[in-house]
Motif scaffolding. Structure first.
Motif, PDB file in Angstrom:
ATOM      1  N   ILE A  17       0.779  -1.093   0.086  1.00  0.00           N
ATOM      2  CA  ILE A  17       0.025  -0.017  -0.023  1.00  0.00           C
ATOM      3  C   ILE A  17       0.739   1.298   0.034  1.00  0.00           C
ATOM      4  O   ILE A  17       0.703   2.221  -0.690  1.00  0.00           O
ATOM      5  CB  ILE A  17      -1.011  -0.093   1.226  1.00  0.00           C
ATOM      6  N   GLN A  18       1.832   1.340   0.855  1.00  0.00           N
ATOM      7  CA  GLN A  18       2.893   2.095   0.936  1.00  0.00           C
ATOM      8  C   GLN A  18       3.530   2.531  -0.580  1.00  0.00           C
ATOM      9  O   GLN A  18       3.916   3.864  -1.114  1.00  0.00           O
ATOM     10  CB  GLN A  18       3.696   2.427   1.887  1.00  0.00           C
ATOM     11  N   ILE A  19       4.022   1.463  -1.249  1.00  0.00           N
ATOM     12  CA  ILE A  19       4.686   1.693  -2.428  1.00  0.00           C
ATOM     13  C   ILE A  19       3.798   2.050  -3.483  1.00  0.00           C
ATOM     14  O   ILE A  19       4.354   2.914  -4.283  1.00  0.00           O
ATOM     15  CB  ILE A  19       5.304   0.239  -2.628  1.00  0.00           C
ATOM     16  N   LYS A  20       2.429   1.683  -3.230  1.00  0.00           N
ATOM     17  CA  LYS A  20       1.233   2.180  -4.356  1.00  0.00           C
ATOM     18  C   LYS A  20       1.149   3.753  -4.135  1.00  0.00           C
ATOM     19  O   LYS A  20       1.123   4.435  -5.127  1.00  0.00           O
ATOM     20  CB  LYS A  20       0.003   1.679  -4.188  1.00  0.00           C
ATOM     21  N   ASP A  21       1.208   4.145  -2.910  1.00  0.00           N
ATOM     22  CA  ASP A  21       1.144   5.795  -2.665  1.00  0.00           C
ATOM     23  C   ASP A  21       2.267   6.392  -3.079  1.00  0.00           C
ATOM     24  O   ASP A  21       2.025   7.373  -3.458  1.00  0.00           O
ATOM     25  CB  ASP A  21       0.675   5.752  -1.264  1.00  0.00           C
ATOM     26  N   ALA A  22       3.354   5.939  -2.752  1.00  0.00           N
ATOM     27  CA  ALA A  22       4.626   6.578  -2.969  1.00  0.00           C
ATOM     28  C   ALA A  22       5.165   6.777  -4.466  1.00  0.00           C
ATOM     29  O   ALA A  22       5.763   7.652  -4.855  1.00  0.00           O
ATOM     30  CB  ALA A  22       5.864   5.956  -2.268  1.00  0.00           C
ATOM     31  N   LYS A  23       4.358   5.593  -5.179  1.00  0.00           N
ATOM     32  CA  LYS A  23       4.743   5.633  -6.836  1.00  0.00           C
ATOM     33  C   LYS A  23       4.362   6.879  -7.564  1.00  0.00           C
ATOM     34  O   LYS A  23       4.922   7.382  -8.197  1.00  0.00           O
ATOM     35  CB  LYS A  23       3.962   4.543  -7.367  1.00  0.00           C
ATOM     36  N   ASP A  49      -2.197  -4.441 -10.151  1.00  0.00           N
ATOM     37  CA  ASP A  49      -2.422  -3.224  -9.093  1.00  0.00           C
ATOM     38  C   ASP A  49      -1.693  -2.032  -9.502  1.00  0.00           C
ATOM     39  O   ASP A  49      -1.517  -1.196  -8.407  1.00  0.00           O
ATOM     40  CB  ASP A  49      -2.047  -3.763  -7.571  1.00  0.00           C
ATOM     41  N   ASP A  50      -1.153  -2.118 -10.640  1.00  0.00           N
ATOM     42  CA  ASP A  50      -0.089  -1.281 -11.110  1.00  0.00           C
ATOM     43  C   ASP A  50       1.091  -0.829 -10.119  1.00  0.00           C
ATOM     44  O   ASP A  50       1.875   0.190 -10.036  1.00  0.00           O
ATOM     45  CB  ASP A  50      -0.658   0.235 -11.186  1.00  0.00           C
ATOM     46  N   ILE A  51       1.645  -2.012  -9.941  1.00  0.00           N
ATOM     47  CA  ILE A  51       3.009  -1.968  -9.001  1.00  0.00           C
ATOM     48  C   ILE A  51       4.168  -2.417 -10.144  1.00  0.00           C
ATOM     49  O   ILE A  51       3.878  -3.714 -10.739  1.00  0.00           O
ATOM     50  CB  ILE A  51       2.835  -3.079  -7.835  1.00  0.00           C
ATOM     51  N   LEU A  52       5.049  -1.887 -10.112  1.00  0.00           N
ATOM     52  CA  LEU A  52       6.174  -2.095 -11.026  1.00  0.00           C
ATOM     53  C   LEU A  52       7.133  -3.295 -10.558  1.00  0.00           C
ATOM     54  O   LEU A  52       7.319  -3.139  -9.245  1.00  0.00           O
ATOM     55  CB  LEU A  52       7.075  -0.896 -11.390  1.00  0.00           C
ATOM     56  N   TYR A  53       7.305  -4.248 -11.526  1.00  0.00           N
ATOM     57  CA  TYR A  53       8.268  -5.436 -10.952  1.00  0.00           C
ATOM     58  C   TYR A  53       9.663  -5.364 -12.214  1.00  0.00           C
ATOM     59  O   TYR A  53       9.308  -5.235 -13.112  1.00  0.00           O
ATOM     60  CB  TYR A  53       7.753  -6.608 -10.843  1.00  0.00           C
ATOM     61  N   ARG A  57      11.337  -8.692  -9.195  1.00  0.00           N
ATOM     62  CA  ARG A  57      11.631  -7.848  -8.105  1.00  0.00           C
ATOM     63  C   ARG A  57      10.845  -6.567  -7.708  1.00  0.00           C
ATOM     64  O   ARG A  57      10.547  -5.813  -8.779  1.00  0.00           O
ATOM     65  CB  ARG A  57      13.114  -7.506  -7.721  1.00  0.00           C
ATOM     66  N   LEU A  58      10.374  -6.239  -6.626  1.00  0.00           N
ATOM     67  CA  LEU A  58       9.323  -5.336  -6.546  1.00  0.00           C
ATOM     68  C   LEU A  58      10.283  -3.950  -6.647  1.00  0.00           C
ATOM     69  O   LEU A  58      11.138  -3.748  -5.972  1.00  0.00           O
ATOM     70  CB  LEU A  58       8.724  -5.367  -5.027  1.00  0.00           C
ATOM     71  N   GLY A  59       9.645  -2.986  -7.335  1.00  0.00           N
ATOM     72  CA  GLY A  59      10.166  -1.683  -7.810  1.00  0.00           C
ATOM     73  C   GLY A  59       9.689  -0.880  -6.693  1.00  0.00           C
ATOM     74  O   GLY A  59       8.638  -0.415  -6.548  1.00  0.00           O
ATOM     75  N   VAL A  60      10.921  -0.135  -6.099  1.00  0.00           N
ATOM     76  CA  VAL A  60      10.564   0.515  -4.937  1.00  0.00           C
ATOM     77  C   VAL A  60      10.836   2.086  -5.248  1.00  0.00           C
ATOM     78  O   VAL A  60      11.776   2.308  -5.840  1.00  0.00           O
ATOM     79  CB  VAL A  60      11.515   0.227  -3.856  1.00  0.00           C
ATOM     80  N   PRO A  61       9.907   2.972  -5.198  1.00  0.00           N
ATOM     81  CA  PRO A  61      10.000   4.472  -5.528  1.00  0.00           C
ATOM     82  C   PRO A  61      10.893   5.196  -4.911  1.00  0.00           C
ATOM     83  O   PRO A  61      11.411   4.653  -3.537  1.00  0.00           O
ATOM     84  CB  PRO A  61       8.509   4.848  -5.264  1.00  0.00           C
ATOM     85  N   ASN A  62      11.406   5.993  -5.357  1.00  0.00           N
ATOM     86  CA  ASN A  62      12.694   6.913  -4.707  1.00  0.00           C
ATOM     87  C   ASN A  62      12.172   7.908  -3.693  1.00  0.00           C
ATOM     88  O   ASN A  62      11.961   9.170  -3.799  1.00  0.00           O
ATOM     89  CB  ASN A  62      13.346   7.756  -5.780  1.00  0.00           C
ATOM     90  N   VAL A  63      11.670   7.183  -2.446  1.00  0.00           N
ATOM     91  CA  VAL A  63      10.954   7.861  -1.515  1.00  0.00           C
ATOM     92  C   VAL A  63      12.020   7.433  -0.282  1.00  0.00           C
ATOM     93  O   VAL A  63      11.903   6.261   0.157  1.00  0.00           O
ATOM     94  CB  VAL A  63       9.673   7.751  -1.288  1.00  0.00           C
ATOM     95  N   SER A  64      12.830   8.291   0.470  1.00  0.00           N
ATOM     96  CA  SER A  64      13.739   8.056   1.457  1.00  0.00           C
ATOM     97  C   SER A  64      13.089   7.130   2.744  1.00  0.00           C
ATOM     98  O   SER A  64      13.563   6.384   3.099  1.00  0.00           O
ATOM     99  CB  SER A  64      14.565   8.994   1.784  1.00  0.00           C
ATOM    100  N   ASP A  65      11.864   7.678   2.917  1.00  0.00           N
ATOM    101  CA  ASP A  65      11.042   7.147   4.068  1.00  0.00           C
ATOM    102  C   ASP A  65      10.758   5.519   3.802  1.00  0.00           C
ATOM    103  O   ASP A  65      11.033   4.776   4.616  1.00  0.00           O
ATOM    104  CB  ASP A  65       9.830   7.948   4.480  1.00  0.00           C
ATOM    105  N   LEU A  66      10.369   5.245   2.693  1.00  0.00           N
ATOM    106  CA  LEU A  66       9.968   4.071   2.276  1.00  0.00           C
ATOM    107  C   LEU A  66      11.447   3.133   2.198  1.00  0.00           C
ATOM    108  O   LEU A  66      11.271   1.993   2.686  1.00  0.00           O
ATOM    109  CB  LEU A  66       9.518   4.085   0.863  1.00  0.00           C
ATOM    110  N   LYS A  67      12.308   3.668   1.631  1.00  0.00           N
ATOM    111  CA  LYS A  67      13.742   2.659   1.617  1.00  0.00           C
ATOM    112  C   LYS A  67      14.183   2.614   3.151  1.00  0.00           C
ATOM    113  O   LYS A  67      14.615   1.615   3.335  1.00  0.00           O
ATOM    114  CB  LYS A  67      14.744   3.670   0.951  1.00  0.00           C
TER     115      LYS A  67
END
Length: 130
Positions: A17-23, A49-53, A57-67
Motif C-alpha cells: 500500500i505504501q509503495i502504491k502511494d509513493a509511486k 495493481d499497477d505495481i512495477l516489477y 523484484r518489487l520496484g521501490v519508488p525513490n522515497v527515502s522514508d520508504l527505503k
C-alpha cells in the motif's frame, strides 16, 4: 427464504500500500510503468495493481522514508539480527529493486551503532613501530 449476504475481504500487506502511494511521487517509476505497459522494456512488468516489477523484484519508488523502512526491517528484525552489508544486500536484491540500492544498504549498515560496536571489538590493536 432469507437473502444471502456475501462478504469479500482482501488482505494486502502494508508495504505494498505504501509503495502504491509513493509511486505517485516518483516520476522515474511512473515512466517505467508506462513503458512496461507499452512493451518497451522487457525486464519491467506491471501487476494488475499497477505495481512495477523489475526482473520479478518489487520496484521501490525513490522515497527515502520508504527505503529506510525496508532497510530497517531487513537489518533490525528478530530474524536477521544486524547482518553486514553484503549479506543484507544479497537478501534484499532477491525481492526489491531501486536505483543505488547497494549504496543505500552499505550506508545504512555503516551508520548502525550496534554494528560499529561489534566491529570495534574485533579489531586488533595497532602497535606503532618506532
Amino acid at each position: 427464504m432469507r437473502p444471502i449476504q456475501v462478504y469479500a475481504f482482501r488482505a494486502e500487506p502494508e508495504l505494498l500500500i505504501q509503495i502504491k502511494d509513493a509511486k505517485k511521487e516518483d516520476q522515474d517509476i511512473q515512466k517505467s510503468v508506462e513503458m512496461a505497459k507499452s512493451g518497451h522494456q522487457s525486464e519491467h512488468t506491471v501487476s494488475a495493481d499497477d505495481i512495477l516489477y523489475v526482473n520479478n523484484r518489487l520496484g521501490v519508488p525513490n522515497v527515502s522514508d520508504l527505503k529506510q523502512l525496508i532497510l530497517k526491517e531487513a537489518h533490525c528484525s528478530r530474524y536477521s539480527i544486524h547482518p553486514r552489508g553484503r549479506k543484507m544486500y544479497n537478501d534484499l536484491k532477491d525481492h526489491y529493486w531501486w536505483k543505488k540500492m547497494k549504496y543505500n544498504v552499505t550506508e545504512y549498515v555503516s551508520r548502525c551503532m550496534n554494528c560499529q560496536q561489534v566491529k570495534a571489538e574485533r579489531k586488533k590493536p595497532v602497535y606503532n613501530k618506532l
